[in-house]
Design a protein around this motif. Structure first.
Motif, mmCIF file in Angstrom:
data_model
loop_
_atom_site.group_PDB
_atom_site.id
_atom_site.type_symbol
_atom_site.label_atom_id
_atom_site.label_comp_id
_atom_site.label_asym_id
_atom_site.label_seq_id
_atom_site.Cartn_x
_atom_site.Cartn_y
_atom_site.Cartn_z
ATOM 1 N N PRO A 17 41.142 35.174 39.365
ATOM 2 C CA PRO A 17 42.042 35.157 40.521
ATOM 3 C C PRO A 17 41.256 35.285 41.812
ATOM 4 O O PRO A 17 40.123 35.764 41.811
ATOM 5 C CB PRO A 17 42.935 36.378 40.292
ATOM 6 C CG PRO A 17 42.103 37.295 39.457
ATOM 7 C CD PRO A 17 41.276 36.414 38.581
ATOM 8 N N ASP A 67 48.928 34.995 32.314
ATOM 9 C CA ASP A 67 49.739 34.142 33.173
ATOM 10 C C ASP A 67 51.096 34.774 33.489
ATOM 11 O O ASP A 67 51.509 34.866 34.641
ATOM 12 C CB ASP A 67 49.942 32.769 32.517
ATOM 13 C CG ASP A 67 48.665 31.951 32.500
ATOM 14 O OD1 ASP A 67 47.845 32.121 33.419
ATOM 15 O OD2 ASP A 67 48.465 31.169 31.551
ATOM 16 N N GLN A 68 51.810 35.215 32.434
ATOM 17 C CA GLN A 68 53.138 35.784 32.607
ATOM 18 C C GLN A 68 53.200 37.280 32.302
ATOM 19 O O GLN A 68 54.231 37.901 32.499
ATOM 20 C CB GLN A 68 54.148 35.040 31.704
ATOM 21 C CG GLN A 68 54.258 33.553 31.986
ATOM 22 C CD GLN A 68 54.747 33.273 33.395
ATOM 23 O OE1 GLN A 68 55.589 34.001 33.911
ATOM 24 N NE2 GLN A 68 54.219 32.225 34.020
ATOM 25 N N HIS A 104 51.732 40.043 35.633
ATOM 26 C CA HIS A 104 51.383 38.623 35.541
ATOM 27 C C HIS A 104 50.423 38.224 36.658
ATOM 28 O O HIS A 104 50.080 39.022 37.537
ATOM 29 C CB HIS A 104 52.639 37.749 35.532
ATOM 30 C CG HIS A 104 53.555 37.945 36.696
ATOM 31 N ND1 HIS A 104 53.221 37.595 37.983
ATOM 32 C CD2 HIS A 104 54.821 38.443 36.779
ATOM 33 C CE1 HIS A 104 54.223 37.858 38.804
ATOM 34 N NE2 HIS A 104 55.206 38.389 38.094
ATOM 35 N N ALA A 105 49.998 36.975 36.636
ATOM 36 C CA ALA A 105 48.911 36.519 37.503
ATOM 37 C C ALA A 105 49.248 36.630 38.983
ATOM 38 O O ALA A 105 48.380 36.961 39.800
ATOM 39 C CB ALA A 105 48.546 35.072 37.151
ATOM 40 N N GLU A 106 50.491 36.367 39.368
ATOM 41 C CA GLU A 106 50.855 36.438 40.784
ATOM 42 C C GLU A 106 50.689 37.848 41.341
ATOM 43 O O GLU A 106 50.341 38.029 42.507
ATOM 44 C CB GLU A 106 52.290 35.947 40.985
ATOM 45 C CG GLU A 106 52.471 34.459 40.751
ATOM 46 C CD GLU A 106 53.883 33.999 41.045
ATOM 47 O OE1 GLU A 106 54.660 34.808 41.612
ATOM 48 O OE2 GLU A 106 54.218 32.859 40.702
ATOM 49 N N MET A 107 50.942 38.843 40.519
ATOM 50 C CA MET A 107 50.774 40.233 40.959
ATOM 51 C C MET A 107 49.313 40.527 41.280
ATOM 52 O O MET A 107 49.012 41.269 42.219
ATOM 53 C CB MET A 107 51.285 41.184 39.877
ATOM 54 C CG MET A 107 52.762 41.079 39.595
ATOM 55 S SD MET A 107 53.233 41.997 38.104
ATOM 56 C CE MET A 107 54.995 41.667 38.048
ATOM 57 N N SER A 122 47.293 38.569 42.522
ATOM 58 C CA SER A 122 46.909 37.835 43.731
ATOM 59 C C SER A 122 47.666 38.297 44.963
ATOM 60 O O SER A 122 47.510 37.713 46.034
ATOM 61 C CB SER A 122 47.154 36.333 43.517
ATOM 62 O OG SER A 122 46.419 35.849 42.417
ATOM 63 N N ASP A 123 48.484 39.327 44.811
ATOM 64 C CA ASP A 123 49.299 39.818 45.923
ATOM 65 C C ASP A 123 48.656 41.083 46.493
ATOM 66 O O ASP A 123 48.679 42.139 45.850
ATOM 67 C CB ASP A 123 50.719 40.119 45.438
ATOM 68 C CG ASP A 123 51.688 40.393 46.586
ATOM 69 O OD1 ASP A 123 51.219 40.819 47.667
ATOM 70 O OD2 ASP A 123 52.899 40.201 46.394
ATOM 71 N N ASP A 138 41.509 40.276 33.737
ATOM 72 C CA ASP A 138 42.116 38.946 33.751
ATOM 73 C C ASP A 138 41.979 38.337 32.360
ATOM 74 O O ASP A 138 40.882 38.060 31.897
ATOM 75 C CB ASP A 138 41.404 38.085 34.798
ATOM 76 C CG ASP A 138 42.007 36.693 34.920
ATOM 77 O OD1 ASP A 138 42.841 36.328 34.074
ATOM 78 O OD2 ASP A 138 41.637 35.978 35.856
ATOM 79 N N HIS A 186 46.420 41.580 33.261
ATOM 80 C CA HIS A 186 47.379 40.479 33.430
ATOM 81 C C HIS A 186 46.911 39.234 32.698
ATOM 82 O O HIS A 186 45.713 39.025 32.472
ATOM 83 C CB HIS A 186 47.578 40.151 34.919
ATOM 84 C CG HIS A 186 46.474 39.311 35.490
ATOM 85 N ND1 HIS A 186 46.489 37.925 35.456
ATOM 86 C CD2 HIS A 186 45.318 39.642 36.106
ATOM 87 C CE1 HIS A 186 45.396 37.449 36.036
ATOM 88 N NE2 HIS A 186 44.666 38.474 36.434
#
Length: 342
Positions: free
Chosen positions: A214, A277-278, A188-191, A193-194, A208, A275
């Motif tokens: 991102p 969103d989820q 997902h999107a948070e991954m 950005s990590d 994306d 990725h």
């Protein structure tokens, strides 16, 4: 009565003949038979390192590794080896009294430093074998890690602690699911950005599937933005789905560009994270399309393989229908009924 019986037989023969005719037509339409998508399958009651990775990182709102009642991983090596370096969530077999009761845990995984290719035999008496047979006597179904510690250390170094990776107060990052080992991840999107996730997995290319790029968290990262719609608008014509600002772009028409992007990553020894969103709908559909093209497999095989890696995935009907049409590009005929996938 005889006339009715003869008529019934004639109708049955006609149905069989029609079925044979349709089957022959379908076989003639298939210009290339699909390949089976069965690499990395573990023996009975065993689990591969890739599957263990996905088991740890699966989940809906948080990874299952954060839930001690869901997964119990037991390190059956010597205490010195366990203290020096271990799987981040593992318990040492000699201290299981501090872990949740095995009968209250959803899944149990055992590993040691032996390159195992099967479960222990009844006559084996090493620590892992003793624990395995004891759990089996309790009517439980533990899984044994194929390849043991040596393979785990090479394939999943980001999941280990101790040695160069000492324990930290921060929880283990939520990693994406591994689809093709060393090449393709789904998340997902948070991954995306990590930086810890991207660095640990050596991700060099990010696909994306949302409308927003991102943040560039690593300077050398390569991005491909494919703004697929979450769900097509009812009544939208096929010609309006491609390059339409309201509906995004079309999955199948975007696949050649995505596949070139994946090939570029492979050429330079990189790794791809796909990725949305989820990581459950659009990105999952893209990964299925990549598998169909890369492995020449059916949509059905790709669907269940990706769902096995990340159980919560649920592409939309319209996305699956597009992939069913993509089968005609690959094989000359559509081989999967989308209605049968759920």
């Amino acid at each position: 009565m005889g006339c009715k019986g003869s008529k019934s037989k004639k109708n049955a023969y006609a149905r069989v003949a029609q079925y044979q005719k349709e089957s022959w037509a379908a076989e003639r339409a298939v210009c290339r038979p699909p390949e089976s998508l069965e690499w990395g399958v573990a023996p009975p009651n065993c689990i591969t390192p890739a599957s263990l990775h996905n088991l740890l990182t699966d989940g809906f709102y948080a990874p299952y590794s954060a839930n001690p009642r869901y997964l119990l991983v037991v390190d059956c090596r010597a205490p010195r080896a366990f203290t020096r370096r271990r799987l981040a969530t593992a318990r040492w077999h000699g201290a299981l009294h501090t872990a949740p009761a095995p009968n209250l845990v959803h899944t149990i995984v055992l590993y040691d430093d032996k390159p195992r290719t099967a479960v222990p035999k009844p006559e084996d008496t090493d620590p892992l074998a003793n624990l395995y047979h004891d759990l089996r006597r309790q009517k439980l179904d533990p899984l044994v890690l194929v390849g043991g510690w040596q393979v785990l250390e090479v394939t999943c170094p980001h999941l280990l602690e101790g040695g160069d990776n000492p324990p930290t107060p921060e929880p283990m990052p939520w990693y994406p699911a591994q689809v093709i080992p060393g090449l393709l991840y789904l998340g997902h999107a948070e991954m995306a950005s990590d930086p810890r996730v991207l660095s640990a997995l050596c991700v060099t290319h990010v696909v994306d599937v949302t409308e927003c790029l991102p943040p560039r968290v690593l300077p050398s990262m390569n991005y491909l933005v494919v703004p697929l719609p979450e769900e097509e608008t009812e009544g939208t014509k096929p010609s309006e789905k491609v390059n339409n600002d309201n509906n995004g772009t079309d999955l199948i028409s975007s696949l050649p560009t995505i596949l070139e992007f994946v090939a570029e990553a492979r050429t330079y020894g990189g790794c791809v994270l796909v990725h949305c969103d989820q990581g459950l709908t659009r990105a999952a559909a893209v990964v299925m399309g990549i598998l169909m093209a890369e492995r020449r497999c059916t949509l059905e095989d790709a669907f269940y393989y990706v769902k096995g890696a990340r159980s919560a995935v649920h592409p939309s009907q319209s996305q699956l229908q597009q992939l069913a049409k993509y089968e005609t590009v690959l094989f000359g005929a559509s081989l999967t009924l989308v209605e049968d996938l759920f």
